[in-house]
Design a protein around this motif. Structure first.
Motif, PDB file in Angstrom:
ATOM      1  N   ILE A  17       0.800  -1.218   0.000  1.00 36.04           N
ATOM      2  CA  ILE A  17       0.000   0.000   0.000  1.00 36.04           C
ATOM      3  C   ILE A  17       0.834   1.271   0.000  1.00 36.04           C
ATOM      4  CG2 ILE A  17      -0.223   0.063   2.527  1.00 36.04           C
ATOM      5  CD1 ILE A  17      -3.057   1.204   2.082  1.00 36.04           C
ATOM      6  N   SER A  18       1.981   1.256   0.662  1.00 31.38           N
ATOM      7  CA  SER A  18       2.775   2.484   0.773  1.00 31.38           C
ATOM      8  C   SER A  18       3.431   2.866  -0.547  1.00 31.38           C
ATOM      9  CB  SER A  18       3.837   2.322   1.858  1.00 31.38           C
ATOM     10  OG  SER A  18       3.244   2.110   3.120  1.00 31.38           O
ATOM     11  N   HIS A  19       4.230   1.973  -1.108  1.00 33.71           N
ATOM     12  CA  HIS A  19       4.927   2.312  -2.343  1.00 33.71           C
ATOM     13  C   HIS A  19       4.037   2.188  -3.573  1.00 33.71           C
ATOM     14  CE1 HIS A  19       5.546  -2.090  -1.912  1.00 33.71           C
ATOM     15  NE2 HIS A  19       5.406  -2.097  -3.225  1.00 33.71           N
ATOM     16  N   GLY A  20       2.879   1.523  -3.426  1.00 37.01           N
ATOM     17  CA  GLY A  20       1.990   1.339  -4.569  1.00 37.01           C
ATOM     18  C   GLY A  20       1.499   2.644  -5.161  1.00 37.01           C
ATOM     19  N   SER A  21       1.349   3.674  -4.320  1.00 40.21           N
ATOM     20  CA  SER A  21       0.858   4.951  -4.832  1.00 40.21           C
ATOM     21  C   SER A  21       1.800   5.505  -5.895  1.00 40.21           C
ATOM     22  CB  SER A  21       0.702   5.944  -3.680  1.00 40.21           C
ATOM     23  OG  SER A  21       1.912   6.074  -2.948  1.00 40.21           O
ATOM     24  N   PHE A  22       3.083   5.603  -5.569  1.00 37.33           N
ATOM     25  CA  PHE A  22       4.050   6.137  -6.523  1.00 37.33           C
ATOM     26  C   PHE A  22       4.306   5.156  -7.666  1.00 37.33           C
ATOM     27  CE2 PHE A  22       4.945   8.941  -2.985  1.00 37.33           C
ATOM     28  CZ  PHE A  22       5.275  10.136  -3.602  1.00 37.33           C
ATOM     29  N   GLU A  23       4.415   3.874  -7.336  1.00 37.96           N
ATOM     30  CA  GLU A  23       4.810   2.891  -8.343  1.00 37.96           C
ATOM     31  C   GLU A  23       3.730   2.672  -9.394  1.00 37.96           C
ATOM     32  OE1 GLU A  23       5.516  -1.895  -8.356  1.00 37.96           O
ATOM     33  OE2 GLU A  23       6.535  -0.741  -6.793  1.00 37.96           O
ATOM     34  N   GLY A  49      -0.025   5.392   6.630  1.00 40.69           N
ATOM     35  CA  GLY A  49       0.989   6.053   5.815  1.00 40.69           C
ATOM     36  C   GLY A  49       0.739   5.855   4.335  1.00 40.69           C
ATOM     37  N   GLY A  50       0.312   4.644   3.965  1.00 46.78           N
ATOM     38  CA  GLY A  50       0.028   4.363   2.562  1.00 46.78           C
ATOM     39  C   GLY A  50      -1.128   5.203   2.048  1.00 46.78           C
ATOM     40  N   ALA A  51      -2.200   5.330   2.840  1.00 54.39           N
ATOM     41  CA  ALA A  51      -3.337   6.159   2.429  1.00 54.39           C
ATOM     42  C   ALA A  51      -2.908   7.611   2.256  1.00 54.39           C
ATOM     43  CB  ALA A  51      -4.453   6.052   3.468  1.00 54.39           C
ATOM     44  N   LEU A  52      -2.057   8.087   3.165  1.00 55.54           N
ATOM     45  CA  LEU A  52      -1.570   9.461   3.068  1.00 55.54           C
ATOM     46  C   LEU A  52      -0.750   9.662   1.796  1.00 55.54           C
ATOM     47  CD1 LEU A  52      -1.176  12.267   4.304  1.00 55.54           C
ATOM     48  CD2 LEU A  52       0.786  11.349   5.564  1.00 55.54           C
ATOM     49  N   LEU A  53       0.070   8.674   1.434  1.00 55.20           N
ATOM     50  CA  LEU A  53       0.892   8.803   0.236  1.00 55.20           C
ATOM     51  C   LEU A  53       0.048   8.822  -1.034  1.00 55.20           C
ATOM     52  CD1 LEU A  53       3.975   6.571   1.127  1.00 55.20           C
ATOM     53  CD2 LEU A  53       3.883   9.060   0.931  1.00 55.20           C
ATOM     54  N   VAL A 108      -2.850  10.181  -1.206  1.00 52.72           N
ATOM     55  CA  VAL A 108      -3.340  11.565  -1.239  1.00 52.72           C
ATOM     56  C   VAL A 108      -2.238  12.503  -1.724  1.00 52.72           C
ATOM     57  CG1 VAL A 108      -4.211  13.486   0.156  1.00 52.72           C
ATOM     58  CG2 VAL A 108      -5.054  11.156   0.568  1.00 52.72           C
ATOM     59  N   VAL A 109      -1.013  12.274  -1.245  1.00 49.46           N
ATOM     60  CA  VAL A 109       0.121  13.114  -1.648  1.00 49.46           C
ATOM     61  C   VAL A 109       0.324  13.058  -3.161  1.00 49.46           C
ATOM     62  CG1 VAL A 109       2.645  13.316  -1.560  1.00 49.46           C
ATOM     63  CG2 VAL A 109       1.330  13.048   0.557  1.00 49.46           C
ATOM     64  N   VAL A 110       0.274  11.861  -3.734  1.00 44.71           N
ATOM     65  CA  VAL A 110       0.460  11.711  -5.185  1.00 44.71           C
ATOM     66  C   VAL A 110      -0.646  12.445  -5.940  1.00 44.71           C
ATOM     67  CG1 VAL A 110       0.419  10.047  -7.092  1.00 44.71           C
ATOM     68  CG2 VAL A 110       1.740   9.549  -5.036  1.00 44.71           C
ATOM     69  N   PHE A 111      -1.880  12.297  -5.483  1.00 38.19           N
ATOM     70  CA  PHE A 111      -3.004  12.969  -6.146  1.00 38.19           C
ATOM     71  C   PHE A 111      -2.851  14.486  -6.077  1.00 38.19           C
ATOM     72  CE2 PHE A 111      -7.147  15.057  -5.811  1.00 38.19           C
ATOM     73  CZ  PHE A 111      -7.722  14.687  -7.027  1.00 38.19           C
ATOM     74  N   VAL A 112      -2.538  15.001  -4.897  1.00 39.91           N
ATOM     75  CA  VAL A 112      -2.405  16.451  -4.729  1.00 39.91           C
ATOM     76  C   VAL A 112      -1.230  16.984  -5.547  1.00 39.91           C
ATOM     77  CG1 VAL A 112      -1.876  18.277  -3.062  1.00 39.91           C
ATOM     78  CG2 VAL A 112      -3.509  16.467  -2.465  1.00 39.91           C
ATOM     79  N   TYR A 113      -0.120  16.248  -5.543  1.00 39.45           N
ATOM     80  CA  TYR A 113       1.067  16.669  -6.293  1.00 39.45           C
ATOM     81  C   TYR A 113       0.764  16.796  -7.785  1.00 39.45           C
ATOM     82  CZ  TYR A 113       5.492  15.941  -8.804  1.00 39.45           C
ATOM     83  OH  TYR A 113       6.534  16.022  -9.682  1.00 39.45           O
ATOM     84  N   LEU A 114       0.189  15.766  -8.366  1.00 38.60           N
ATOM     85  CA  LEU A 114      -0.054  15.775  -9.806  1.00 38.60           C
ATOM     86  C   LEU A 114      -1.166  16.745 -10.207  1.00 38.60           C
ATOM     87  CD1 LEU A 114       0.260  11.970 -10.651  1.00 38.60           C
ATOM     88  CD2 LEU A 114       1.922  13.783 -11.123  1.00 38.60           C
ATOM     89  N   SER A 115      -2.098  16.996  -9.323  1.00 36.32           N
ATOM     90  CA  SER A 115      -3.248  17.832  -9.678  1.00 36.32           C
ATOM     91  C   SER A 115      -3.069  19.311  -9.347  1.00 36.32           C
ATOM     92  CB  SER A 115      -4.511  17.312  -8.986  1.00 36.32           C
ATOM     93  OG  SER A 115      -4.377  17.366  -7.574  1.00 36.32           O
ATOM     94  N   THR A 116      -2.129  19.638  -8.439  1.00 38.19           N
ATOM     95  CA  THR A 116      -2.018  21.043  -8.016  1.00 38.19           C
ATOM     96  C   THR A 116      -0.621  21.644  -8.139  1.00 38.19           C
ATOM     97  OG1 THR A 116      -1.559  20.512  -5.682  1.00 38.19           O
ATOM     98  CG2 THR A 116      -3.875  20.648  -6.346  1.00 38.19           C
TER      99      THR A 116
END
Length: 341
Positions: A241-247, A319-323, A325-333
């Protein structure tokens, strides 16, 4: 003035501006003569006006796309900072990459639909009937996965990656940081290979990218469904779950860049296919580089955080759920505080 007369009148200026841009591919703007710099600036302003006029009169998407590409290249050449320094890289990752991603988000959405769609379907089908996994994944690999994610498996003790067969080599390393560094290197190589395939195979009119996204989506879904069906959901999900967001998002981003290459060949507009690939492929390469940076972040998380037995699962889930969100916010804003080009 109709479209044909307008294009005939302005085409010479467009071609001249394109020649100046081609020169800037080999030299810096600072090496232009004063006359060339003034000409470049004048043609760039005229080109922006032409693009605005053509859009307002709806004279065809092909012509709009051609001029928009010239304007984008001209803006990047005129306003970009000198390349080759850390500040340029940081700015690209903080501003340039997410802007390019949003500008071409349609390609990403198409790639994500293919990749995550096949992953989800494969996951559901195999979890319902685990025997089907052996038709997709070699039985030896499935057995190794079960051992890794079992209660007494090495992964649960934070030792190594489930596909790494160098047991003795990693087991003999006494230094924890050295083990994690080896794992990070393995992840970078493995994940970057998938992303490079997704991007590079786009040269086959996008069909190679589509095939790679489907192939990897089915494989990852089959492995996920198989492990969960056999009762390994807690260890497996807390690991990915943690690295899956970025990967996973980076793979879809690289796939979108590959589809951009394919579209440049299928719809070259006013250019030859080779010219279209050279011009429009530049943005695709930049997006693929952004995906590579995301994969490096994923590799570090996967090596140092995801397999750690000292971190409780609920912390990994949070932490994985937060990441994600981080990926979504980064790419969208990211980069929106500056004027979009």
């Amino acid at each position: 003035m109709n479209k044909r007369r307008f294009v005939a009148k302005r085409e010479t200026a467009w071609r001249r501006f394109e020649q100046l841009l081609d020169r800037l591919d080999t030299i810096s703007l600072r090496r232009f003569s004063p006359a060339e710099t003034a000409e470049f600036s004048r043609l760039f302003r005229e080109l922006c006006y032409d693009l605005s006029l053509i859009r307002s009169r709806d004279w065809g998407q092909g012509l709009v796309s051609y001029l928009n590409d010239l304007v984008s290249r001209g803006h990047n050449a005129f306003y970009s900072s000198p390349p080759g320094n850390l500040g340029h890289l940081v700015r690209f990752l903080a501003v340039g990459f997410p802007r390019l991603f949003r500008k071409n988000i349609g390609y990403f959405l198409a790639a994500a639909a293919i990749f995550f769609g096949t992953l989800g379907v494969s996951w559901a089908v195999v979890q319902h009937d685990p025997a089907l996994a052996s038709r997709i994944i070699p039985p030896q690999q499935l057995q190794m996965m079960e051992e890794m994610y079992g209660e007494n498996g090495p992964l649960g003790k934070g030792h190594k990656h489930p596909t790494d067969d160098s047991d003795d080599e990693l087991g003999d390393l006494s230094d924890f940081g050295q083990q994690r560094a080896l794992m990070a290197g393995f992840y970078v190589q493995h994940n970057a290979g998938i992303a490079l395939d997704c991007f590079g195979r786009g040269i086959l009119f996008g069909l190679g990218t589509v095939y790679t996204l489907i192939e990897n989506g089915i494989a990852l879904g089959a492995i996920s469904g198989y492990l969960i069906a056999h009762g390994h959901s807690s260890r497996f999900l807390s690991f990915v779950i943690s690295h899956g967001s970025f990967e996973l998002v980076a793979i879809a981003v690289a796939g979108g860049a590959g589809l951009m290459l394919g579209n440049a060949l299928i719809h070259p507009g006013q250019r030859t296919r080779l010219e279209s690939l050279r011009v429009r492929g530049l943005e695709a390469i930049q997006i693929a580089c952004g995906a590579a940076a995301m994969l490096m972040v994923a590799a570090l998380i996967e090596a140092f955080w995801s397999p750690s037995p000292d971190i409780p699962n609920f912390v990994k889930y949070a932490g994985g759920a937060l990441l994600w969100v981080v990926v979504f916010v980064y790419l969208s804003t990211a980069g929106r505080w500056e004027r979009e080009s």
